[in-house]
Design a protein around this motif. Structure first.
Motif, short mmCIF file in Angstrom:
data_model
loop_
_atom_site.label_atom_id
_atom_site.label_comp_id
_atom_site.label_asym_id
_atom_site.label_seq_id
_atom_site.Cartn_x
_atom_site.Cartn_y
_atom_site.Cartn_z
N GLN A 127 3.55 81.27 40.86
CA GLN A 127 2.85 80.00 41.00
C GLN A 127 3.53 78.88 40.24
N CYS A 128 4.47 79.18 39.30
CA CYS A 128 5.17 78.16 38.49
C CYS A 128 6.64 78.12 38.89
N VAL A 129 7.25 76.97 38.66
CA VAL A 129 8.66 76.80 38.97
C VAL A 129 9.49 77.57 37.97
N LEU A 130 10.79 77.67 38.30
CA LEU A 130 11.71 78.42 37.46
C LEU A 130 11.75 77.81 36.05
N GLY A 131 11.68 78.65 35.06
CA GLY A 131 11.69 78.20 33.67
C GLY A 131 10.31 78.09 33.08
N TYR A 132 9.28 78.37 33.88
CA TYR A 132 7.90 78.32 33.40
C TYR A 132 7.23 79.64 33.73
N THR A 133 6.15 79.90 33.04
CA THR A 133 5.36 81.09 33.30
C THR A 133 3.89 80.71 33.30
N VAL A 134 3.11 81.52 34.06
CA VAL A 134 1.68 81.22 34.20
C VAL A 134 0.95 81.67 32.95
N ALA A 135 0.18 80.73 32.42
CA ALA A 135 -0.63 81.05 31.24
C ALA A 135 -1.95 81.64 31.69
N ASP A 142 6.24 76.53 29.42
CA ASP A 142 7.70 76.64 29.39
C ASP A 142 8.11 77.98 28.76
N ILE A 143 9.14 78.56 29.34
CA ILE A 143 9.70 79.80 28.79
C ILE A 143 10.78 79.43 27.78
N ASP A 144 10.64 79.90 26.56
CA ASP A 144 11.65 79.65 25.53
C ASP A 144 12.73 80.71 25.65
N ASN A 154 27.35 81.43 24.59
CA ASN A 154 28.38 82.21 23.91
C ASN A 154 27.95 82.52 22.47
N PRO A 155 28.50 83.58 21.90
CA PRO A 155 28.13 83.90 20.52
C PRO A 155 28.43 82.78 19.53
N THR A 156 29.39 81.93 19.89
CA THR A 156 29.72 80.84 18.98
C THR A 156 28.81 79.64 19.18
N GLN A 157 27.98 79.67 20.26
CA GLN A 157 27.13 78.53 20.56
C GLN A 157 25.71 78.77 20.05
N VAL A 158 24.96 77.68 20.04
CA VAL A 158 23.56 77.71 19.62
C VAL A 158 22.71 77.33 20.82
N CYS A 159 21.69 78.14 21.05
CA CYS A 159 20.78 77.89 22.16
C CYS A 159 19.72 76.88 21.75
N ILE A 160 19.52 75.84 22.60
CA ILE A 160 18.49 74.83 22.39
C ILE A 160 17.57 74.84 23.59
N ASN A 161 16.33 75.16 23.38
CA ASN A 161 15.36 75.23 24.47
C ASN A 161 15.02 73.84 24.97
N THR A 162 14.92 73.74 26.29
CA THR A 162 14.49 72.49 26.94
C THR A 162 13.37 72.81 27.91
N ALA A 163 12.74 71.78 28.44
CA ALA A 163 11.65 71.97 29.39
C ALA A 163 12.19 72.59 30.67
N GLY A 164 11.83 73.83 30.92
CA GLY A 164 12.24 74.51 32.12
C GLY A 164 13.64 75.11 32.04
N GLY A 165 14.27 75.08 30.88
CA GLY A 165 15.61 75.63 30.77
C GLY A 165 16.08 75.65 29.33
#
Length: 462
Positions: A127-135, A142-144, A154-165
């Motif tokens: 029921q939700c678009v990609l990057g989201y989950t039903v509560a 949003d999926i973190d 990459n292992p050298t990079q840092v992940c930053i969560n955004t809305a839907g991605g």
């Protein structure tokens, strides 16, 4: 119907977000050439344009993920969802409105009309678009991906969560080169005033000896070492260091901070006339007994014990002062056949037959002489007091010159000078009989007079 509307809202949000980022990136100085990450400067267009990471980065998305370029970034989407064909959904059909040219009917029945989207559609059964989950309440959260570790950074990079991605970025102190985060060598850019040590993701500033790091952790400030009194005498602060100086009479030791006494007496043997005594920071001259230190602090001056009364002579004796001492002279005693005519002269009368071969008079004189006096030196003058017509005079040393230190030099017909020809060391007492012979051939007369000269040679050459 619900899924299609949410998908439309998601795409609208993406478009608005991309437009906003594009506007912000385009607000650049007219002459600058630096763009934010995900954009490159176009010299012809004179603006920052999006970089297609899906083409420029190798393996931007790993596994069964497909790269979708975004304005200023990219997304990784499962290929199974991305490759599903588009199927129009009647639940998202647009209503058909009646033709008003023929008038309005009493009832309006909307009809379905398919609208083909202008962007890739991602179909899902959720029921939700990609990057989201039903509560639990039915809303989409949003999926973190960063927290669930479902990202592909990459292992050298840092992940930053955004809305839907999510986005992959580098931490402070690193920059993205070829899809990898590499350390920035801040030391190359002169971040530190003096010493710089590069460390992964950062740098550390330090200072040379004599400086301390300022609160800004970059610049250095001179340390006033003199506040800690490192010198035994005087201290002079310099930029990055200090210098010690010493008081007069001292010199700086090898450690550069302490002072040691200078032995001025070792510089020259002529510093003092007699003896030199070293003292801390100075020196003093001392004189032997019978002398005192003169006003210049170095010379020795004789003490006249006869004038000061500091002597042991009796009232009957005569005090005679010489260099470095004195002596008490007993009253004159004339031995027969001489008689006393004054306090320092004895005479032998010509009427006395015993005086025929003896000097007519004996005059007693005293003088002092410094030890080691330079030679030759005129030290005594002798002269005839009575002159006779047709007479001439002969001056000679009759006795006392055993060492031949003296000789007589006649300076005129009636005078002569006693000359010191060899240095004499004291203390010593020398008695010379200086004879003046009177010769008169007219009356066939020959007589003599004696000056008995006593010389007190001092112990010291002053």
């Amino acid at each position: 119907m619900l899924f299609e509307q949410r998908g439309f809202r998601f795409c609208s949000c993406v478009r608005m977000l991309a437009a906003l980022v594009f506007i912000l990136l385009c607000i650049q100085p007219g002459h600058g050439q630096t763009c934010t990450e995900g954009f490159a400067y176009d010299r012809r267009a004179r603006q920052c344009i999006d970089v297609d990471e899906c083409r420029t980065l190798p393996d931007a998305c790993r596994g069964d993920m497909r790269c979708v370029n975004q304005n200023g970034g990219y997304l990784c989407i499962p290929r199974t969802l991305y490759n599903q064909p588009y199927r129009p959904d009647t639940s998202l059909a647009e209503p058909l409105y009646p033709d008003t040219s023929v008038g309005f009917s009493d009832t309006f029945v909307p009809g379905p009309r398919s609208v083909e989207p202008s962007y890739p559609r991602v179909r899902t059964t959720a029921q939700c678009v990609l990057g989201y989950t039903v509560a639990e309440d039915g809303s989409c959260n949003d999926i973190d991906e960063c927290e669930t570790n479902s990202h592909h950074c990459n292992p050298t990079q840092v992940c930053i969560n955004t809305a839907g991605g999510y986005t992959c970025s580098c931490t402070e102190g690193f920059w993205l080169i070829g899809g990898q985060c590499q350390d920035i060598d801040e030391c190359r850019y002169g971040y530190c005033q003096q010493l710089c040590a590069n460390v992964p993701g950062s740098y550390s500033c330090s200072c040379n000896p004599g400086f301390i790091l300022n609160p800004d952790s970059r610049t250095c400030q001179d340390v006033d070492e003199c506040e800690d009194e490192p010198c035994t005498h005087g201290c002079f602060n310099t930029y990055g260091s200090f210098m010690c100086n010493c008081d007069e009479g001292f010199e700086l030791a090898a450690d550069g901070t302490s002072c040691i006494d200078l032995d001025e007496c070792s510089f020259s043997e002529f510093l003092c006339q007699h003896s030199c005594v070293n003292t801390p920071g100075s020196f003093s001259c001392i004189c032997p007994t019978g002398y005192y230190v003169y006003e210049d602090g170095r010379s020795c001056e004789d003490i006249n014990e006869c004038d000061t009364g500091n002597n042991t002579c009796t009232t009957a004796q005569v005090c005679f002062n010489f260099q470095g001492g004195y002596t008490c002279l007993d009253p004159l005693q004339c031995h027969s056949p001489y008689i006393e005519v004054s306090d320092n002269q004895c005479m032998c009368s010509a009427e006395n037959p015993a005086c025929r071969d003896k000097p007519f008079t004996i005059l007693y004189r005293h003088m002092d002489l410094s030890s080691g006096r330079s030679v030759p030196a005129d030290i005594f003058q002798m002269q005839a007091t009575t002159r006779y017509p047709g007479a001439f005079y002969i001056f000679q040393i009759k006795s006392g010159n055993d060492g031949r230190e003296f000789y007589m030099r006649q300076t005129s017909n009636v005078s002569a000078t006693l000359v010191l020809s060899r240095p004499i060391k004291g203390p010593r007492e020398v008695v010379l009989d200086l004879e003046m012979v009177t010769v008169n051939n007219v009356i066939n007369f020959r007589g003599s007079s004696i000056i008995r000269l006593t010389i007190f040679v001092s112990e010291h050459p002053f």
